[in-house]
Design a protein around this motif. Sequence first.
Motif, PDB file in Angstrom:
ATOM      1  N   GLU A 115       3.271  -7.587   1.702  1.00 47.15           N
ATOM      2  CA  GLU A 115       2.893  -8.386   0.544  1.00 47.15           C
ATOM      3  C   GLU A 115       2.185  -7.556  -0.532  1.00 47.15           C
ATOM      4  O   GLU A 115       2.088  -7.992  -1.677  1.00 47.15           O
ATOM      5  N   LEU A 116       1.662  -6.398  -0.143  1.00 44.76           N
ATOM      6  CA  LEU A 116       0.970  -5.514  -1.084  1.00 44.76           C
ATOM      7  C   LEU A 116       1.587  -4.127  -1.019  1.00 44.76           C
ATOM      8  O   LEU A 116       2.020  -3.687   0.053  1.00 44.76           O
ATOM      9  N   ASP A 117       1.618  -3.446  -2.139  1.00 47.00           N
ATOM     10  CA  ASP A 117       2.012  -2.045  -2.164  1.00 47.00           C
ATOM     11  C   ASP A 117       1.008  -1.242  -1.330  1.00 47.00           C
ATOM     12  O   ASP A 117      -0.207  -1.387  -1.485  1.00 47.00           O
ATOM     13  N   ASP A 176       2.457   6.885   2.681  1.00 48.08           N
ATOM     14  CA  ASP A 176       2.939   5.510   2.691  1.00 48.08           C
ATOM     15  C   ASP A 176       4.332   5.481   3.306  1.00 48.08           C
ATOM     16  O   ASP A 176       4.789   6.464   3.903  1.00 48.08           O
ATOM     17  N   GLY A 177       5.030   4.366   3.190  1.00 51.30           N
ATOM     18  CA  GLY A 177       6.333   4.251   3.815  1.00 51.30           C
ATOM     19  C   GLY A 177       7.338   5.264   3.306  1.00 51.30           C
ATOM     20  O   GLY A 177       8.079   5.874   4.094  1.00 51.30           O
ATOM     21  N   ALA A 178       7.374   5.461   1.992  1.00 48.60           N
ATOM     22  CA  ALA A 178       8.319   6.414   1.425  1.00 48.60           C
ATOM     23  C   ALA A 178       8.009   7.831   1.890  1.00 48.60           C
ATOM     24  O   ALA A 178       8.920   8.623   2.179  1.00 48.60           O
ATOM     25  N   ARG A 179       6.726   8.155   1.973  1.00 46.99           N
ATOM     26  CA  ARG A 179       6.359   9.517   2.401  1.00 46.99           C
ATOM     27  C   ARG A 179       6.676   9.714   3.881  1.00 46.99           C
ATOM     28  O   ARG A 179       7.079  10.801   4.294  1.00 46.99           O
ATOM     29  N   LYS A 180       6.493   8.686   4.709  1.00 42.50           N
ATOM     30  CA  LYS A 180       6.875   8.806   6.122  1.00 42.50           C
ATOM     31  C   LYS A 180       8.354   9.159   6.237  1.00 42.50           C
ATOM     32  O   LYS A 180       8.738  10.036   7.026  1.00 42.50           O
ATOM     33  N   LEU A 195      -3.750  -6.565   6.545  1.00 40.62           N
ATOM     34  CA  LEU A 195      -2.713  -7.496   6.977  1.00 40.62           C
ATOM     35  C   LEU A 195      -1.699  -7.758   5.875  1.00 40.62           C
ATOM     36  O   LEU A 195      -0.491  -7.822   6.126  1.00 40.62           O
ATOM     37  N   SER A 196      -2.169  -7.889   4.661  1.00 35.97           N
ATOM     38  CA  SER A 196      -1.249  -8.110   3.545  1.00 35.97           C
ATOM     39  C   SER A 196      -0.315  -6.925   3.355  1.00 35.97           C
ATOM     40  O   SER A 196       0.881  -7.088   3.102  1.00 35.97           O
TER      41      SER A 196
END
Length: 340
Positions: free
Chosen positions: A159-161, A254-258, A153-154
Amino acid sequence: MDAANYASLAALCQRVFAQPLRESMPECPAAVSAPWCLTLLTGQVREPSLQALQAFLDGQQWRVVGVDILACRAACCAIRLQLDSELAFDDARRALLALADGLDMELILQPGATQRTPQLACFDMDSTLIQAEVIDELAKIAGVGDQVAEITLSAMRGELDFQQSFRRRMGLLKGFTEASLADIAPRLPIMPGAPRLLRALRGLGCKTAILSGGFTYFANYLKDNHLAVDVIHANQLEFDGGALTGGVIDPIVDGARKAHLLQEIAEEMHLSLEQVVAVGDGANDLPMLALGALGIAFHAKPKVRAEAPQAIDGFELDAALYLFGLNDRQIEALLDDATQ
Protein backbone atom coordinates in the motif's frame (compact mmCIF):
# COMPACT_ATOMS: atom_id res chain seq x y z
CA MET A 1 10.65 -41.59 9.76
CA ASP A 2 8.59 -44.58 10.90
CA ALA A 3 8.94 -47.48 8.43
CA ALA A 4 5.41 -48.78 9.07
CA ASN A 5 3.89 -45.34 8.50
CA TYR A 6 5.87 -44.95 5.29
CA ALA A 7 4.71 -48.33 3.99
CA SER A 8 1.11 -47.43 4.83
CA LEU A 9 1.39 -44.08 3.05
CA ALA A 10 3.02 -45.72 0.03
CA ALA A 11 0.15 -48.19 -0.22
CA LEU A 12 -2.38 -45.35 0.02
CA CYS A 13 -0.66 -43.31 -2.69
CA GLN A 14 -0.41 -46.33 -4.94
CA ARG A 15 -4.11 -46.99 -4.50
CA VAL A 16 -5.22 -43.41 -5.17
CA PHE A 17 -2.80 -42.40 -7.92
CA ALA A 18 -2.36 -45.84 -9.56
CA GLN A 19 1.42 -45.48 -9.57
CA PRO A 20 3.94 -48.00 -8.18
CA LEU A 21 5.86 -47.05 -5.03
CA ARG A 22 8.47 -48.83 -2.97
CA GLU A 23 7.52 -49.88 0.54
CA SER A 24 10.48 -48.03 2.04
CA MET A 25 11.99 -44.64 1.20
CA PRO A 26 14.69 -45.01 -1.47
CA GLU A 27 18.11 -43.36 -1.23
CA CYS A 28 16.88 -40.72 -3.67
CA PRO A 29 13.60 -39.99 -5.50
CA ALA A 30 13.04 -41.02 -9.09
CA ALA A 31 14.46 -38.78 -11.80
CA VAL A 32 12.00 -36.17 -13.03
CA SER A 33 10.98 -36.65 -16.64
CA ALA A 34 7.55 -34.97 -16.69
CA PRO A 35 7.04 -31.30 -17.62
CA TRP A 36 5.47 -30.44 -14.25
CA CYS A 37 5.84 -31.41 -10.60
CA LEU A 38 3.18 -30.92 -7.95
CA THR A 39 4.36 -31.18 -4.33
CA LEU A 40 1.79 -31.88 -1.64
CA LEU A 41 2.65 -30.77 1.90
CA THR A 42 0.46 -31.73 4.83
CA GLY A 43 0.71 -32.56 8.50
CA GLN A 44 -1.46 -35.64 8.09
CA VAL A 45 -2.39 -37.41 4.86
CA ARG A 46 -6.09 -38.21 4.58
CA GLU A 47 -7.42 -40.54 1.91
CA PRO A 48 -10.49 -38.40 1.08
CA SER A 49 -8.21 -35.41 0.42
CA LEU A 50 -5.99 -37.45 -1.88
CA GLN A 51 -9.03 -38.76 -3.71
CA ALA A 52 -10.37 -35.22 -4.12
CA LEU A 53 -7.00 -34.13 -5.48
CA GLN A 54 -6.94 -37.03 -7.95
CA ALA A 55 -10.48 -36.17 -9.07
CA PHE A 56 -9.40 -32.56 -9.64
CA LEU A 57 -6.37 -33.68 -11.66
CA ASP A 58 -8.55 -35.99 -13.75
CA GLY A 59 -10.96 -33.14 -14.40
CA GLN A 60 -8.09 -30.97 -15.63
CA GLN A 61 -6.67 -33.86 -17.68
CA TRP A 62 -3.38 -33.57 -15.80
CA ARG A 63 -2.05 -37.11 -15.86
CA VAL A 64 0.01 -38.39 -12.90
CA VAL A 65 2.98 -40.33 -14.27
CA GLY A 66 5.09 -40.65 -11.11
CA VAL A 67 4.75 -40.43 -7.35
CA ASP A 68 7.49 -40.04 -4.73
CA ILE A 69 7.11 -39.72 -0.97
CA LEU A 70 9.75 -37.19 0.05
CA ALA A 71 8.85 -36.94 3.73
CA CYS A 72 6.78 -39.02 6.13
CA ARG A 73 7.07 -37.49 9.58
CA ALA A 74 4.63 -36.55 12.30
CA ALA A 75 5.01 -32.85 11.52
CA CYS A 76 5.28 -33.04 7.75
CA CYS A 77 4.44 -35.35 4.89
CA ALA A 78 5.63 -34.39 1.41
CA ILE A 79 4.44 -36.20 -1.72
CA ARG A 80 5.66 -35.27 -5.20
CA LEU A 81 3.50 -35.96 -8.23
CA GLN A 82 4.95 -35.79 -11.72
CA LEU A 83 2.34 -34.45 -14.15
CA ASP A 84 2.35 -35.06 -17.89
CA SER A 85 0.14 -32.32 -19.26
CA GLU A 86 -0.01 -29.00 -21.03
CA LEU A 87 -1.15 -26.28 -18.64
CA ALA A 88 -1.10 -22.52 -18.21
CA PHE A 89 1.07 -22.06 -15.14
CA ASP A 90 -0.57 -18.99 -13.57
CA ASP A 91 -4.11 -20.31 -14.03
CA ALA A 92 -3.10 -23.74 -12.73
CA ARG A 93 -1.27 -22.28 -9.73
CA ARG A 94 -4.28 -20.21 -8.69
CA ALA A 95 -6.66 -23.15 -9.10
CA LEU A 96 -4.41 -25.31 -6.93
CA LEU A 97 -4.19 -22.62 -4.23
CA ALA A 98 -7.99 -22.50 -4.07
CA LEU A 99 -8.24 -26.30 -4.02
CA ALA A 100 -5.62 -26.69 -1.29
CA ASP A 101 -7.49 -24.39 1.08
CA GLY A 102 -10.36 -26.87 1.13
CA LEU A 103 -8.25 -30.00 1.47
CA ASP A 104 -6.08 -29.06 4.47
CA MET A 105 -2.89 -29.34 2.44
CA GLU A 106 -0.51 -27.19 0.44
CA LEU A 107 -0.10 -27.79 -3.30
CA ILE A 108 3.01 -26.34 -4.92
CA LEU A 109 3.36 -26.42 -8.70
CA GLN A 110 6.64 -26.00 -10.52
CA PRO A 111 8.19 -26.88 -13.88
CA GLY A 112 9.75 -30.33 -13.74
CA ALA A 113 13.12 -28.91 -14.80
CA THR A 114 13.26 -26.82 -11.59
CA GLN A 115 13.23 -29.92 -9.35
CA ARG A 116 16.98 -29.69 -8.82
CA THR A 117 19.50 -28.09 -6.51
CA PRO A 118 19.93 -24.37 -7.20
CA GLN A 119 23.37 -22.83 -7.50
CA LEU A 120 22.31 -19.58 -5.79
CA ALA A 121 19.53 -19.06 -3.23
CA CYS A 122 18.57 -15.49 -2.28
CA PHE A 123 16.63 -14.79 0.92
CA ASP A 124 14.79 -11.92 2.47
CA MET A 125 15.75 -11.62 6.14
CA ASP A 126 12.96 -10.14 8.28
CA SER A 127 10.03 -12.58 8.74
CA THR A 128 11.83 -15.04 6.46
CA LEU A 129 15.14 -16.01 8.07
CA ILE A 130 14.13 -14.49 11.41
CA GLN A 131 10.74 -14.32 13.13
CA ALA A 132 10.69 -10.56 13.43
CA GLU A 133 10.68 -7.27 11.55
CA VAL A 134 13.80 -5.73 13.09
CA ILE A 135 12.77 -2.15 12.49
CA ASP A 136 9.57 -2.83 14.44
CA GLU A 137 11.56 -4.28 17.34
CA LEU A 138 13.77 -1.17 17.44
CA ALA A 139 10.69 1.02 17.35
CA LYS A 140 9.10 -0.75 20.34
CA ILE A 141 12.17 -0.04 22.45
CA ALA A 142 12.27 3.55 21.20
CA GLY A 143 8.62 4.06 22.18
CA VAL A 144 7.32 4.51 18.62
CA GLY A 145 6.31 0.91 18.03
CA ASP A 146 2.71 1.46 16.98
CA GLN A 147 3.61 4.19 14.50
CA VAL A 148 6.39 2.20 12.86
CA ALA A 149 4.47 -1.09 12.83
CA GLU A 150 1.59 0.48 10.94
CA ILE A 151 3.96 1.90 8.33
CA THR A 152 5.69 -1.50 8.03
CA LEU A 153 2.42 -3.37 7.51
CA SER A 154 1.27 -0.91 4.88
CA ALA A 155 4.56 -1.30 3.02
CA MET A 156 4.50 -5.11 3.19
CA ARG A 157 0.89 -5.13 1.91
CA GLY A 158 2.02 -3.05 -1.05
CA GLU A 159 0.00 0.00 0.00
CA LEU A 160 3.03 2.29 0.43
CA ASP A 161 6.15 2.80 -1.64
CA PHE A 162 8.93 0.98 0.25
CA GLN A 163 11.51 3.77 -0.05
CA GLN A 164 9.12 6.39 1.26
CA SER A 165 7.99 4.16 4.11
CA PHE A 166 11.58 3.27 5.00
CA ARG A 167 12.62 6.92 5.26
CA ARG A 168 9.58 7.68 7.43
CA ARG A 169 10.33 4.79 9.78
CA MET A 170 14.01 5.66 10.10
CA GLY A 171 13.11 9.24 10.94
CA LEU A 172 11.13 7.98 13.92
CA LEU A 173 14.20 6.09 15.20
CA LYS A 174 16.48 9.12 15.49
CA GLY A 175 18.56 8.90 18.66
CA PHE A 176 18.44 5.10 19.05
CA THR A 177 21.83 4.05 20.45
CA GLU A 178 24.30 1.63 18.91
CA ALA A 179 24.71 -0.05 22.30
CA SER A 180 21.01 -0.96 22.24
CA LEU A 181 21.46 -2.62 18.84
CA ALA A 182 24.09 -4.92 20.34
CA ASP A 183 21.58 -5.95 23.03
CA ILE A 184 18.85 -6.72 20.49
CA ALA A 185 20.84 -8.82 18.00
CA PRO A 186 21.26 -11.94 20.21
CA ARG A 187 17.53 -11.94 20.97
CA LEU A 188 16.36 -12.12 17.35
CA PRO A 189 14.35 -15.36 16.96
CA ILE A 190 15.65 -17.52 14.11
CA MET A 191 12.96 -18.84 11.76
CA PRO A 192 12.42 -22.58 12.41
CA GLY A 193 14.06 -24.60 9.67
CA ALA A 194 16.34 -21.77 8.50
CA PRO A 195 19.62 -23.20 9.88
CA ARG A 196 18.80 -26.66 8.45
CA LEU A 197 17.96 -25.24 5.04
CA LEU A 198 21.08 -23.11 4.79
CA ARG A 199 23.38 -25.86 6.05
CA ALA A 200 21.89 -28.30 3.55
CA LEU A 201 22.30 -25.80 0.71
CA ARG A 202 25.94 -25.26 1.66
CA GLY A 203 26.44 -29.03 1.68
CA LEU A 204 25.00 -29.12 -1.85
CA GLY A 205 27.42 -26.45 -3.04
CA CYS A 206 24.72 -23.78 -3.39
CA LYS A 207 25.74 -20.20 -2.57
CA THR A 208 23.35 -18.19 -0.41
CA ALA A 209 22.62 -14.47 -0.15
CA ILE A 210 20.58 -12.22 2.13
CA LEU A 211 18.88 -9.47 0.12
CA SER A 212 17.07 -7.47 2.75
CA GLY A 213 15.26 -4.23 3.31
CA GLY A 214 16.49 -4.65 6.89
CA PHE A 215 19.95 -3.81 8.14
CA THR A 216 23.46 -5.09 7.49
CA TYR A 217 24.16 -4.82 11.23
CA PHE A 218 21.76 -7.69 11.97
CA ALA A 219 22.38 -9.65 8.77
CA ASN A 220 26.08 -9.80 9.60
CA TYR A 221 25.26 -10.94 13.15
CA LEU A 222 23.18 -13.82 11.74
CA LYS A 223 25.95 -14.75 9.32
CA ASP A 224 28.58 -14.73 12.04
CA ASN A 225 26.57 -16.63 14.65
CA HIS A 226 23.70 -18.67 13.23
CA LEU A 227 23.29 -19.03 9.47
CA ALA A 228 25.45 -20.36 6.65
CA VAL A 229 25.24 -17.28 4.43
CA ASP A 230 27.77 -16.26 1.78
CA VAL A 231 26.66 -12.78 0.59
CA ILE A 232 24.82 -9.92 2.32
CA HIS A 233 23.12 -6.88 0.83
CA ALA A 234 20.96 -4.81 3.19
CA ASN A 235 20.55 -1.24 4.39
CA GLN A 236 23.30 0.49 6.34
CA LEU A 237 22.49 2.33 9.55
CA GLU A 238 23.74 5.92 9.83
CA PHE A 239 25.23 6.88 13.20
CA ASP A 240 26.44 10.11 14.72
CA GLY A 241 27.95 10.09 18.19
CA GLY A 242 26.86 6.48 18.78
CA ALA A 243 23.18 7.10 17.92
CA LEU A 244 21.03 6.82 14.80
CA THR A 245 20.69 10.06 12.89
CA GLY A 246 17.24 9.22 11.53
CA GLY A 247 18.63 9.46 8.02
CA VAL A 248 19.34 6.75 5.47
CA ILE A 249 22.34 5.75 3.39
CA ASP A 250 21.53 5.27 -0.27
CA PRO A 251 20.87 3.11 -2.15
CA ILE A 252 17.95 1.75 -0.15
CA VAL A 253 17.38 -1.97 -0.67
CA ASP A 254 13.79 -2.01 -1.90
CA GLY A 255 12.03 -4.49 -4.16
CA ALA A 256 13.59 -3.21 -7.37
CA ARG A 257 17.07 -3.25 -5.84
CA LYS A 258 16.59 -6.82 -4.57
CA ALA A 259 15.78 -7.92 -8.12
CA HIS A 260 18.80 -6.02 -9.45
CA LEU A 261 21.11 -7.51 -6.83
CA LEU A 262 19.90 -11.05 -7.54
CA GLN A 263 20.72 -10.61 -11.21
CA GLU A 264 24.04 -8.96 -10.42
CA ILE A 265 25.17 -11.75 -8.08
CA ALA A 266 24.10 -14.38 -10.61
CA GLU A 267 26.14 -12.66 -13.32
CA GLU A 268 29.18 -12.43 -11.04
CA MET A 269 28.86 -16.18 -10.41
CA HIS A 270 28.33 -16.88 -14.14
CA LEU A 271 24.91 -18.37 -13.44
CA SER A 272 21.72 -18.20 -15.46
CA LEU A 273 18.52 -17.24 -13.68
CA GLU A 274 17.36 -20.85 -14.16
CA GLN A 275 20.00 -21.77 -11.55
CA VAL A 276 18.69 -19.26 -8.96
CA VAL A 277 15.85 -19.41 -6.44
CA ALA A 278 14.46 -16.65 -4.21
CA VAL A 279 12.53 -16.78 -0.93
CA GLY A 280 10.67 -13.94 0.79
CA ASP A 281 7.44 -12.91 2.48
CA GLY A 282 6.61 -9.30 1.59
CA ALA A 283 5.37 -7.28 -1.37
CA ASN A 284 8.88 -5.87 -1.80
CA ASP A 285 10.10 -9.44 -2.43
CA LEU A 286 7.83 -10.03 -5.42
CA PRO A 287 10.25 -8.57 -8.01
CA MET A 288 12.99 -11.05 -7.05
CA LEU A 289 10.52 -13.92 -6.62
CA ALA A 290 9.53 -13.45 -10.26
CA LEU A 291 13.07 -13.84 -11.59
CA GLY A 292 14.51 -17.22 -10.71
CA ALA A 293 13.66 -20.84 -11.40
CA LEU A 294 11.56 -20.77 -8.21
CA GLY A 295 10.13 -17.83 -6.29
CA ILE A 296 8.92 -19.09 -2.93
CA ALA A 297 6.63 -16.94 -0.79
CA PHE A 298 7.18 -18.12 2.78
CA HIS A 299 4.50 -17.52 5.43
CA ALA A 300 3.57 -14.61 3.20
CA LYS A 301 0.96 -11.90 3.26
CA PRO A 302 -2.15 -12.76 1.17
CA LYS A 303 -1.18 -10.48 -1.72
CA VAL A 304 2.26 -12.07 -1.96
CA ARG A 305 0.94 -15.63 -1.62
CA ALA A 306 -1.52 -14.95 -4.44
CA GLU A 307 1.11 -13.55 -6.80
CA ALA A 308 4.28 -15.54 -6.05
CA PRO A 309 5.10 -18.53 -8.29
CA GLN A 310 5.31 -20.89 -5.29
CA ALA A 311 4.23 -20.63 -1.64
CA ILE A 312 4.91 -22.46 1.63
CA ASP A 313 2.58 -21.46 4.44
CA GLY A 314 2.26 -23.93 7.30
CA PHE A 315 5.67 -25.57 7.45
CA GLU A 316 9.21 -24.72 8.48
CA LEU A 317 11.61 -23.06 6.07
CA ASP A 318 13.52 -26.24 5.29
CA ALA A 319 10.41 -27.60 3.55
CA ALA A 320 11.80 -25.71 0.54
CA LEU A 321 14.28 -28.59 0.15
CA TYR A 322 11.47 -30.79 -1.16
CA LEU A 323 11.04 -28.38 -4.08
CA PHE A 324 14.68 -29.05 -4.99
CA GLY A 325 13.97 -32.76 -5.48
CA LEU A 326 15.36 -34.02 -2.17
CA ASN A 327 13.84 -36.54 0.21
CA ASP A 328 14.39 -36.82 3.96
CA ARG A 329 17.07 -39.50 3.61
CA GLN A 330 19.16 -37.21 1.41
CA ILE A 331 18.57 -34.20 3.66
CA GLU A 332 19.61 -36.03 6.83
CA ALA A 333 22.73 -37.33 5.09
CA LEU A 334 23.66 -33.78 4.08
CA LEU A 335 23.18 -32.49 7.61
CA ASP A 336 25.13 -35.40 9.11
CA ASP A 337 28.04 -34.64 6.76
CA ALA A 338 27.91 -30.97 7.75
CA THR A 339 28.41 -31.80 11.44
CA GLN A 340 31.39 -34.11 10.89
